[in-house]
Design an enzyme around this catalytic site. Structure first.
Site, PDB file in Angstrom:
ATOM      1  N   GLU A 160      -3.527   3.630   2.232  1.00  0.00           N
ATOM      2  CA  GLU A 160      -3.302   3.269   3.766  1.00  0.00           C
ATOM      3  C   GLU A 160      -4.249   2.395   4.213  1.00  0.00           C
ATOM      4  O   GLU A 160      -5.447   2.605   3.899  1.00  0.00           O
ATOM      5  CB  GLU A 160      -3.147   4.529   4.797  1.00  0.00           C
ATOM      6  CG  GLU A 160      -2.570   4.338   6.014  1.00  0.00           C
ATOM      7  CD  GLU A 160      -3.402   3.786   7.040  1.00  0.00           C
ATOM      8  OE1 GLU A 160      -3.273   3.480   8.134  1.00  0.00           O
ATOM      9  OE2 GLU A 160      -4.953   3.710   6.837  1.00  0.00           O
ATOM     10  N   HIS A 204      -6.244   7.491   3.446  1.00  0.00           N
ATOM     11  CA  HIS A 204      -6.553   6.914   4.578  1.00  0.00           C
ATOM     12  C   HIS A 204      -7.626   5.825   4.919  1.00  0.00           C
ATOM     13  O   HIS A 204      -8.849   6.265   4.663  1.00  0.00           O
ATOM     14  CB  HIS A 204      -6.540   7.798   5.874  1.00  0.00           C
ATOM     15  CG  HIS A 204      -6.634   7.463   7.140  1.00  0.00           C
ATOM     16  ND1 HIS A 204      -7.631   7.609   8.163  1.00  0.00           N
ATOM     17  CD2 HIS A 204      -5.798   6.758   7.889  1.00  0.00           C
ATOM     18  CE1 HIS A 204      -7.630   7.242   9.110  1.00  0.00           C
ATOM     19  NE2 HIS A 204      -6.464   6.647   9.150  1.00  0.00           N
ATOM     20  N   ARG A 205      -7.135   4.578   4.887  1.00  0.00           N
ATOM     21  CA  ARG A 205      -8.222   3.509   4.976  1.00  0.00           C
ATOM     22  C   ARG A 205      -9.229   3.703   3.788  1.00  0.00           C
ATOM     23  O   ARG A 205     -10.320   3.146   3.408  1.00  0.00           O
ATOM     24  CB  ARG A 205      -9.067   3.608   6.048  1.00  0.00           C
ATOM     25  CG  ARG A 205      -8.625   3.723   7.582  1.00  0.00           C
ATOM     26  CD  ARG A 205      -9.594   3.808   8.720  1.00  0.00           C
ATOM     27  NE  ARG A 205      -8.893   4.402   9.877  1.00  0.00           N
ATOM     28  CZ  ARG A 205      -9.688   4.586  10.838  1.00  0.00           C
ATOM     29  NH1 ARG A 205     -10.958   4.535  11.055  1.00  0.00           N
ATOM     30  NH2 ARG A 205      -8.906   5.284  11.986  1.00  0.00           N
ATOM     31  N   LYS A 258      -1.796  -3.746  12.866  1.00  0.00           N
ATOM     32  CA  LYS A 258      -2.664  -3.511  13.962  1.00  0.00           C
ATOM     33  C   LYS A 258      -2.557  -4.623  15.164  1.00  0.00           C
ATOM     34  O   LYS A 258      -2.115  -4.743  16.033  1.00  0.00           O
ATOM     35  CB  LYS A 258      -3.983  -3.313  13.865  1.00  0.00           C
ATOM     36  CG  LYS A 258      -4.361  -1.964  12.911  1.00  0.00           C
ATOM     37  CD  LYS A 258      -4.306  -0.712  14.087  1.00  0.00           C
ATOM     38  CE  LYS A 258      -4.781   0.691  13.376  1.00  0.00           C
ATOM     39  NZ  LYS A 258      -4.233   1.725  14.170  1.00  0.00           N
ATOM     40  N   ASP A 271      -8.180  11.310   4.690  1.00  0.00           N
ATOM     41  CA  ASP A 271      -9.501  10.884   4.248  1.00  0.00           C
ATOM     42  C   ASP A 271     -10.016  10.924   2.882  1.00  0.00           C
ATOM     43  O   ASP A 271     -10.906  10.433   2.321  1.00  0.00           O
ATOM     44  CB  ASP A 271     -10.675  10.926   5.407  1.00  0.00           C
ATOM     45  CG  ASP A 271     -10.257  10.318   6.793  1.00  0.00           C
ATOM     46  OD1 ASP A 271      -9.415   9.494   6.822  1.00  0.00           O
ATOM     47  OD2 ASP A 271     -10.763  10.983   7.558  1.00  0.00           O
ATOM     48  N   ASP A 277      -5.277  -1.050   7.140  1.00  0.00           N
ATOM     49  CA  ASP A 277      -4.906  -1.657   8.625  1.00  0.00           C
ATOM     50  C   ASP A 277      -5.316  -2.979   8.390  1.00  0.00           C
ATOM     51  O   ASP A 277      -6.161  -3.612   7.803  1.00  0.00           O
ATOM     52  CB  ASP A 277      -5.898  -0.988   9.599  1.00  0.00           C
ATOM     53  CG  ASP A 277      -5.816   0.522   9.856  1.00  0.00           C
ATOM     54  OD1 ASP A 277      -4.901   0.917  10.283  1.00  0.00           O
ATOM     55  OD2 ASP A 277      -6.818   1.023   9.212  1.00  0.00           O
ATOM     56  N   GLU A 308      -0.595  -0.843   7.780  1.00  0.00           N
ATOM     57  CA  GLU A 308      -0.362  -0.616   8.998  1.00  0.00           C
ATOM     58  C   GLU A 308      -0.739  -1.866   9.806  1.00  0.00           C
ATOM     59  O   GLU A 308      -1.841  -2.497   9.687  1.00  0.00           O
ATOM     60  CB  GLU A 308      -1.248   0.463   9.478  1.00  0.00           C
ATOM     61  CG  GLU A 308      -1.156   0.562  11.141  1.00  0.00           C
ATOM     62  CD  GLU A 308      -1.896   1.643  11.934  1.00  0.00           C
ATOM     63  OE1 GLU A 308      -2.659   2.381  11.266  1.00  0.00           O
ATOM     64  OE2 GLU A 308      -1.722   1.421  13.118  1.00  0.00           O
ATOM     65  N   HIS A 317      -9.778  -2.010  10.702  1.00  0.00           N
ATOM     66  CA  HIS A 317      -9.047  -1.238  11.546  1.00  0.00           C
ATOM     67  C   HIS A 317      -9.297  -1.645  13.136  1.00  0.00           C
ATOM     68  O   HIS A 317      -8.253  -1.873  13.757  1.00  0.00           O
ATOM     69  CB  HIS A 317      -9.503   0.133  11.692  1.00  0.00           C
ATOM     70  CG  HIS A 317      -8.782   1.319  12.522  1.00  0.00           C
ATOM     71  ND1 HIS A 317      -9.342   1.499  13.772  1.00  0.00           N
ATOM     72  CD2 HIS A 317      -7.841   2.057  12.322  1.00  0.00           C
ATOM     73  CE1 HIS A 317      -8.623   2.275  14.345  1.00  0.00           C
ATOM     74  NE2 HIS A 317      -7.642   2.544  13.525  1.00  0.00           N
TER      75      HIS A 317
HETATM   76  O1  G3P Z   1      -1.337   5.694   9.205  1.00  0.00           O
HETATM   77  C1  G3P Z   1      -1.918   6.537  10.109  1.00  0.00           C
HETATM   78  C2  G3P Z   1      -3.241   6.330  10.825  1.00  0.00           C
HETATM   79  O2  G3P Z   1      -3.879   5.429   9.972  1.00  0.00           O
HETATM   80  C3  G3P Z   1      -3.153   5.831  12.207  1.00  0.00           C
HETATM   81  O3  G3P Z   1      -3.977   5.877  13.028  1.00  0.00           O
HETATM   82  O4  G3P Z   1      -6.096   4.871  14.013  1.00  0.00           O
HETATM   83  O5  G3P Z   1      -6.337   5.803  11.877  1.00  0.00           O
HETATM   84  O6  G3P Z   1      -5.195   3.669  12.369  1.00  0.00           O
HETATM   85  P1  G3P Z   1      -5.290   4.990  12.678  1.00  0.00           P
HETATM   86 CA    CA Z   2      -4.277   2.897   9.909  1.00  0.00          CA
END
Ligand code: G3P
Ligand code: CA
Length: 239
Positions: free
Chosen positions: A33, A6-7, A110, A224, A35, A108, A48
């Site tokens: 993942e 995640h990120r 945004k 994470d 953003d 993702e 993000h």
């Molecule tokens: O992709 C799942 C998650 O990343 C969505 O929430 O706020 O971390 O972008 P956020």
């Molecule tokens: Ca995300």
């Protein structure tokens, strides 16, 4: 069960930086993942928030800054002094790196001003159509991408409150859902499996949640801490 960082490996390195993506690779993540927003000059940048304040400690709105301005900001120092000098990467830079590995990438969307056509062109240019999943809380963005017809996998993001059922996803032609992990129930997971819909819940950081989702047959998790998740999955395999 696939593990998506995640990120990037954001428990270990500053989120959405090359350091976090390389760390995800080193920790044997199956995918990353990230953003994206569109900078003022149209460059897709990996960050993000709508603003640069939290990650770079400088005030400014991403959509109002050009990439030339963004690329001078330090996106690493706020995480720790050893990451000083990490930059806000462009999506092209990250795709170039991911392409050199076997990892998948979950992009993702945004920012509202991201052009779906240009995004798909970029993914195609890097030969990453088969290893990319585009997700968004804006399901309209995903519908546009479906309509463009490149065959890229799209996945609606669902919050704890705004949930799409596996049957709704199936009816809309979505082959995956990225739900908040707390919104999941064994029944929901079972139905998704019956319909052949991949579930990649976020953000699963506790070992007990990783193992519970593994037992229920979840396709992937977004975490994470890919290193910790990998350890849990390996223990379950050997146990
Ligand atoms: O992709 C799942 C998650 O990343 C969505 O929430 O706020 O971390 O972008 P956020
Ligand atoms: Ca995300």
């Amino acid at each position: 069960m696939e593990i998506f960082a995640h990120r990037g490996a954001s428990a270990h390195a500053p989120e959405n930086t090359m350091a976090a993506f390389v760390e995800a690779y080193n920790q044997r993540a199956d995918g990353i993942e990230l953003d994206i927003h569109s900078a003022a000059d149209g460059t897709f940048v990996v960050i993000h928030d709508d603003t640069v304040l939290r990650t770079t400690r400088v005030s400014g709105t991403v959509a109002q800054l050009t990439y030339e301005q963004l690329r001078h900001l330090d996106a690493g120092a706020s995480f720790g002094p050893s990451f000083r000098g990490e930059r806000i990467p462009t999506l092209a830079e990250v795709l170039d790196f991911v392409k050199s590995t076997a990892m998948k990438v979950n992009i993702e969307v945004k920012g509202a001003s991201v052009s779906e056509e240009r995004l798909l062109e970029l993914i195609r240019e890097y030969g990453m159509v088969d290893r990319t999943i585009v997700s968004s809380f804006s399901w309209n963005v995903l519908r546009k991408i479906q309509a463009l017809g490149y065959g890229i996998e799209v996945a609606p993001l669902c919050s704890e409150i705004h949930v799409m059922t596996p049957d709704e996803a199936y009816a809309r032609g979505f082959k995956a859902i990225h739900p908040h992990f707390r919104s999941l129930s064994p029944m929901y997971i079972r139905r998704a499996l019956e319909l052949g819909i991949a579930l990649r819940p976020y953000t699963v950081n506790r070992a007990e949640d990783v193992s519970a989702l593994y037992r229920l047959g979840t396709h992937a998790i977004i975490t994470d801490d890919p290193q910790k998740a990998r350890r849990v999955v390996e223990q379950m395999h050997s146990g």
